[in-house]
Design a protein around this motif. Structure first.
Motif, PDB file in Angstrom:
ATOM      1  N   VAL A 153     -25.232  11.080 -13.247  1.00  0.00           N
ATOM      2  CA  VAL A 153     -25.069  11.407 -11.836  1.00  0.00           C
ATOM      3  C   VAL A 153     -25.175  12.926 -11.659  1.00  0.00           C
ATOM      4  CG1 VAL A 153     -23.458  11.412  -9.896  1.00  0.00           C
ATOM      5  CG2 VAL A 153     -23.648   9.385 -11.352  1.00  0.00           C
ATOM      6  N   GLY A 154     -25.883  13.363 -10.631  1.00  0.00           N
ATOM      7  CA  GLY A 154     -25.981  14.788 -10.349  1.00  0.00           C
ATOM      8  C   GLY A 154     -27.191  15.471 -10.960  1.00  0.00           C
TER       9      GLY A 154
ATOM     10  N   PHE B 123     -30.431  11.340  -3.635  1.00  0.00           N
ATOM     11  CA  PHE B 123     -30.503  12.160  -2.434  1.00  0.00           C
ATOM     12  C   PHE B 123     -31.752  13.012  -2.569  1.00  0.00           C
ATOM     13  CE2 PHE B 123     -29.847  16.334  -0.499  1.00  0.00           C
ATOM     14  CZ  PHE B 123     -29.469  16.000   0.798  1.00  0.00           C
ATOM     15  N   GLY B 124     -32.579  12.993  -1.539  1.00  0.00           N
ATOM     16  CA  GLY B 124     -33.808  13.762  -1.601  1.00  0.00           C
ATOM     17  C   GLY B 124     -33.848  14.830  -0.530  1.00  0.00           C
ATOM     18  N   ALA B 125     -34.443  15.974  -0.865  1.00  0.00           N
ATOM     19  CA  ALA B 125     -34.650  17.064   0.098  1.00  0.00           C
ATOM     20  C   ALA B 125     -36.113  17.477   0.053  1.00  0.00           C
ATOM     21  CB  ALA B 125     -33.754  18.243  -0.238  1.00  0.00           C
ATOM     22  N   TRP B 126     -36.694  17.626   1.236  1.00  0.00           N
ATOM     23  CA  TRP B 126     -38.098  17.984   1.338  1.00  0.00           C
ATOM     24  C   TRP B 126     -38.236  19.207   2.244  1.00  0.00           C
ATOM     25  CZ3 TRP B 126     -36.023  13.208   1.289  1.00  0.00           C
ATOM     26  CH2 TRP B 126     -36.438  12.352   0.244  1.00  0.00           C
TER      27      TRP B 126
ATOM     28  N   THR C 197     -29.597  12.744  -8.335  1.00  0.00           N
ATOM     29  CA  THR C 197     -29.179  11.363  -8.568  1.00  0.00           C
ATOM     30  C   THR C 197     -27.733  11.167  -8.124  1.00  0.00           C
ATOM     31  OG1 THR C 197     -28.544  11.899 -10.837  1.00  0.00           O
ATOM     32  CG2 THR C 197     -30.756  11.053 -10.498  1.00  0.00           C
ATOM     33  N   LEU C 198     -27.495  10.019  -7.470  1.00  0.00           N
ATOM     34  CA  LEU C 198     -26.158   9.692  -6.960  1.00  0.00           C
ATOM     35  C   LEU C 198     -25.513   8.552  -7.736  1.00  0.00           C
ATOM     36  CD1 LEU C 198     -26.885   9.900  -3.131  1.00  0.00           C
ATOM     37  CD2 LEU C 198     -26.019  11.684  -4.649  1.00  0.00           C
ATOM     38  N   GLU C 199     -26.273   7.919  -8.624  1.00  0.00           N
ATOM     39  CA  GLU C 199     -25.742   6.858  -9.472  1.00  0.00           C
ATOM     40  C   GLU C 199     -26.287   7.050 -10.884  1.00  0.00           C
ATOM     41  OE1 GLU C 199     -26.637   2.989  -7.936  1.00  0.00           O
ATOM     42  OE2 GLU C 199     -25.641   3.343  -6.004  1.00  0.00           O
ATOM     43  N   PRO C 200     -25.550   6.605 -11.889  1.00  0.00           N
ATOM     44  CA  PRO C 200     -26.076   6.710 -13.256  1.00  0.00           C
ATOM     45  C   PRO C 200     -27.260   5.770 -13.457  1.00  0.00           C
ATOM     46  CG  PRO C 200     -24.025   5.465 -13.232  1.00  0.00           C
ATOM     47  CD  PRO C 200     -24.196   6.015 -11.848  1.00  0.00           C
ATOM     48  N   ASP C 201     -28.047   6.072 -14.476  1.00  0.00           N
ATOM     49  CA  ASP C 201     -29.206   5.245 -14.837  1.00  0.00           C
ATOM     50  C   ASP C 201     -30.126   5.009 -13.634  1.00  0.00           C
ATOM     51  OD1 ASP C 201     -28.166   5.079 -17.407  1.00  0.00           O
ATOM     52  OD2 ASP C 201     -27.046   3.252 -16.955  1.00  0.00           O
ATOM     53  N   THR C 202     -30.462   6.082 -12.965  1.00  0.00           N
ATOM     54  CA  THR C 202     -31.355   6.007 -11.811  1.00  0.00           C
ATOM     55  C   THR C 202     -32.799   6.265 -12.263  1.00  0.00           C
ATOM     56  OG1 THR C 202     -29.722   6.630 -10.145  1.00  0.00           O
ATOM     57  CG2 THR C 202     -32.012   7.153  -9.650  1.00  0.00           C
TER      58      THR C 202
ATOM     59  N   ALA D 251     -31.099  25.860   3.250  1.00  0.00           N
ATOM     60  CA  ALA D 251     -29.688  25.438   3.336  1.00  0.00           C
ATOM     61  C   ALA D 251     -29.530  23.932   3.176  1.00  0.00           C
ATOM     62  CB  ALA D 251     -29.079  25.912   4.660  1.00  0.00           C
ATOM     63  N   VAL D 252     -30.069  23.393   2.099  1.00  0.00           N
ATOM     64  CA  VAL D 252     -29.945  21.963   1.831  1.00  0.00           C
ATOM     65  C   VAL D 252     -28.487  21.634   1.522  1.00  0.00           C
ATOM     66  CG1 VAL D 252     -30.634  20.084   0.299  1.00  0.00           C
ATOM     67  CG2 VAL D 252     -32.316  21.813   0.996  1.00  0.00           C
ATOM     68  N   ALA D 253     -27.961  20.621   2.190  1.00  0.00           N
ATOM     69  CA  ALA D 253     -26.559  20.210   1.980  1.00  0.00           C
ATOM     70  C   ALA D 253     -26.499  19.214   0.827  1.00  0.00           C
ATOM     71  CB  ALA D 253     -26.001  19.606   3.259  1.00  0.00           C
ATOM     72  N   TRP D 254     -26.515  19.738  -0.396  1.00  0.00           N
ATOM     73  CA  TRP D 254     -26.501  18.872  -1.566  1.00  0.00           C
ATOM     74  C   TRP D 254     -25.182  18.110  -1.642  1.00  0.00           C
ATOM     75  CZ3 TRP D 254     -31.063  18.310  -3.671  1.00  0.00           C
ATOM     76  CH2 TRP D 254     -31.990  19.354  -3.569  1.00  0.00           C
ATOM     77  N   PRO D 255     -25.202  16.801  -1.866  1.00  0.00           N
ATOM     78  CA  PRO D 255     -23.951  16.030  -1.957  1.00  0.00           C
ATOM     79  C   PRO D 255     -23.043  16.509  -3.088  1.00  0.00           C
ATOM     80  CG  PRO D 255     -25.851  14.570  -1.746  1.00  0.00           C
ATOM     81  CD  PRO D 255     -26.392  15.938  -1.967  1.00  0.00           C
ATOM     82  N   ILE D 256     -23.680  16.890  -4.187  1.00  0.00           N
ATOM     83  CA  ILE D 256     -22.926  17.428  -5.328  1.00  0.00           C
ATOM     84  C   ILE D 256     -23.312  18.896  -5.454  1.00  0.00           C
ATOM     85  CG2 ILE D 256     -22.429  17.186  -7.782  1.00  0.00           C
ATOM     86  CD1 ILE D 256     -23.551  14.318  -7.591  1.00  0.00           C
ATOM     87  N   PRO D 257     -22.360  19.815  -5.388  1.00  0.00           N
ATOM     88  CA  PRO D 257     -22.685  21.249  -5.438  1.00  0.00           C
ATOM     89  C   PRO D 257     -23.553  21.591  -6.650  1.00  0.00           C
ATOM     90  CG  PRO D 257     -20.385  20.934  -4.880  1.00  0.00           C
ATOM     91  CD  PRO D 257     -20.912  19.579  -5.247  1.00  0.00           C
ATOM     92  N   LEU D 258     -24.452  22.528  -6.439  1.00  0.00           N
ATOM     93  CA  LEU D 258     -25.412  22.862  -7.488  1.00  0.00           C
ATOM     94  C   LEU D 258     -24.766  23.451  -8.736  1.00  0.00           C
ATOM     95  CD1 LEU D 258     -28.338  24.331  -5.322  1.00  0.00           C
ATOM     96  CD2 LEU D 258     -28.141  22.039  -6.315  1.00  0.00           C
ATOM     97  N   ASP D 259     -23.580  24.041  -8.587  1.00  0.00           N
ATOM     98  CA  ASP D 259     -22.916  24.599  -9.773  1.00  0.00           C
ATOM     99  C   ASP D 259     -22.210  23.534 -10.608  1.00  0.00           C
ATOM    100  OD1 ASP D 259     -20.826  23.992  -8.096  1.00  0.00           O
ATOM    101  OD2 ASP D 259     -19.998  26.022  -8.014  1.00  0.00           O
ATOM    102  N   GLN D 260     -22.311  22.280 -10.160  1.00  0.00           N
ATOM    103  CA  GLN D 260     -21.662  21.199 -10.889  1.00  0.00           C
ATOM    104  C   GLN D 260     -22.667  20.198 -11.460  1.00  0.00           C
ATOM    105  OE1 GLN D 260     -18.629  19.319  -8.442  1.00  0.00           O
ATOM    106  NE2 GLN D 260     -18.021  21.293  -7.529  1.00  0.00           N
TER     107      GLN D 260
END
Length: 472
Positions: free
Chosen positions: A65-66, A88-91, A126-131, A158-167
């Motif tokens: 995940v992430g 989660f996708g950003a374009w 990725t928001l789930e494992p084994d994606t 300014a993409v609002a990533w669900p999981i912060p990029l530093d993580q």
């Protein structure tokens, strides 16, 4: 959670060409099934992707995940869907133009897919494992292709990533991509103009200018009959070919040598370009002629009238039209009585008037003068306006006239007595000819109703006056 039972549908986004597809997924206790890419059904549903033409299918698997992959814009179209898991996708639009920097985000699971056009940066978290997600692309990777990148943490996007990029897990390369202010936009696909040194070619050069994405090629730059034409360019980088190259010496085409040259330039070369255009999803613009008709019709010729050429030149142009008509994306621009930069009928008449020569000019051929600047402008408007593929008549507008009447008008506009021009029949004009003469259509008038819907037509009288008195 994957949604079952949805109808096939499409959702547009603020980024032109970027569309999200809801896919029907059929599931039960055993699992699920979906048609991931079904061109016929998608076209019937109004999803305008019939010419996508994928050549490669890739799969990306992410076990944690992430996992985050950078914002990459590539010189091809991409169709992305999830096989298992959720992302989660950003374009970000990284193409030249008004929407540069536009952002769109959404989540994808197996019941949703997205079509990403060339030059739009795409990234996934990725928001789930084994994606695992798959993507179809319509070109092969090449080290010579143009790629554009954007930093995942760009403050403007300014993409609002669900999981912060530093993580999350990010490659070192993705961390070092430029901010939006430093991104070199993805240029548009190239436009190739062949026959660039001819009258129409020079008019196209004046119309398009010296943009970096416009390429002009004369005979010495690109041999359209060469056996290696298919590998002479990286054709996937081209969006349009405007073929202004042609054999136009109608009388010479009636000789053995000219017949061979006319078929080589007007048919063999056109067939080679048609093949390249079809294989690479290129729009092919082909310039046709009134000589594809015998001139016997009472009234103007429409785009759908059957061809019936009289001479070799007309036969080769009709054959070239037939070849181009099967290219998925094409424009056949049919014109007549072309006047441009260089030796032509108008300049000849003006010169005769100035030198005191009183010419005899045929008075039983009827048509309209057409100026190359107007042909070039019409071609550009058809392309830029997204006109449907097909044949378009492009000539000067206004009351048709004979060559004799046109010659008299040239004399008048240059300050000479038009009565100095006398009329003669085509048969009498060529009666003393010792070399082969091509038969001419007596009626060269083309109907402009279809073309007027896409581009304004130019009044012949006004254009002729401007041509002869450019400073007026």
């Amino acid at each position: 959670m994957t949604a079952f039972g949805k109808q096939l549908s499409v959702t547009t986004t603020p980024i032109p060409g970027l569309v999200v597809l809801d896919l029907p997924v059929h599931g039960d206790s055993r699992g699920w099934f979906k048609e991931n890419w079904q061109r016929e059904k998608m076209t019937a549903a109004g999803i305008d992707l019939p010419d996508f033409g994928p050549v490669q299918n890739n799969i990306s698997f992410n076990d944690a995940v992430g996992t985050t992959r950078g914002i990459h814009a590539e010189p091809w179209d991409k169709y992305v869907s999830v096989a298992t898991g959720r992302i989660f996708g950003a374009w970000v639009d990284l193409r030249e133009g008004d929407t540069f920097g536009a952002v769109y985000t959404t989540e994808l699971d197996p019941s949703k897919a997205i079509f990403v056009p060339r030059g739009v940066g795409n990234s996934y978290q990725t928001l789930e494992p084994d994606t695992a997600y798959t993507y179809l692309v319509n070109d092969h990777w090449s080290p010579d292709a143009t790629y554009t990148f954007l930093n995942l943490a760009d403050e403007t996007a300014a993409v609002a990533w669900p999981i912060p990029l530093d993580q999350v897990e990010i490659s070192e390369k993705d961390k070092n991509h430029p901010r939006l202010a430093d991104v070199v936009p993805m240029p548009p696909k190239k436009v190739l103009v062949t026959g660039a040194n001819g009258q129409l070619g020079r008019a196209l050069r004046a119309e398009y200018g010296d943009q970096p994405w416009i390429e002009y090629a004369g005979r010495e730059d690109l041999d359209l009959t060469a056996p290696d034409l298919g590998t002479a360019r990286r054709w996937r980088d081209y969006g349009t070919i405007i073929n202004a190259a042609a054999f136009t010496k109608v009388d010479a085409a009636e000789t053995p040598e000219g017949r061979t040259a006319a078929w080589a330039a007007n048919v063999t070369a056109v067939a080679a370009l048609a093949r390249i255009a079809t294989l690479n999803g290129i729009t092919l613009v082909h310039v046709s002629s009134d000589y594809v008709f015998d001139g016997a019709k009472d009234g103007a010729y429409g785009e759908d009238d059957p061809v019936s050429p009289l001479g070799v030149y007309g036969q080769t142009k009709a054959a070239g039209d037939a070849v181009v008509s099967v290219v998925p994306r094409h424009y056949i621009v049919r014109t007549s009585w072309v006047i441009g930069d260089g030796a032509n009928f108008v300049r000849t008449m003006a010169s005769l008037a100035e030198r005191g020569i009183d010419p005899k000019v045929v008075d039983d051929q009827i048509g309209r003068l057409t100026f190359t600047a107007d042909i070039a402008a019409a071609i550009r408007r058809l392309i830029d306006g997204g006109a449907p593929s097909g044949v378009y008549n492009v000539t000067g507008d206004g009351e048709p006239q004979s060559w004799f009447e046109a010659a008299r008008e040239v004399f008048r506009l240059t300050g000479h007595d038009p009565e100095r021009v006398s009329g003669t029949s085509t048969a009498d004009y060529f009666s003393a000819a010792t070399a082969p003469v091509s038969p001419r259509p007596r009626n060269s008038v083309l109907d402009l109703a279809k073309t007027r819907a896409w581009t304004p037509t130019a009044p012949t009288a006004q254009r002729l006056e401007g041509y002869l008195t450019p400073e007026a």
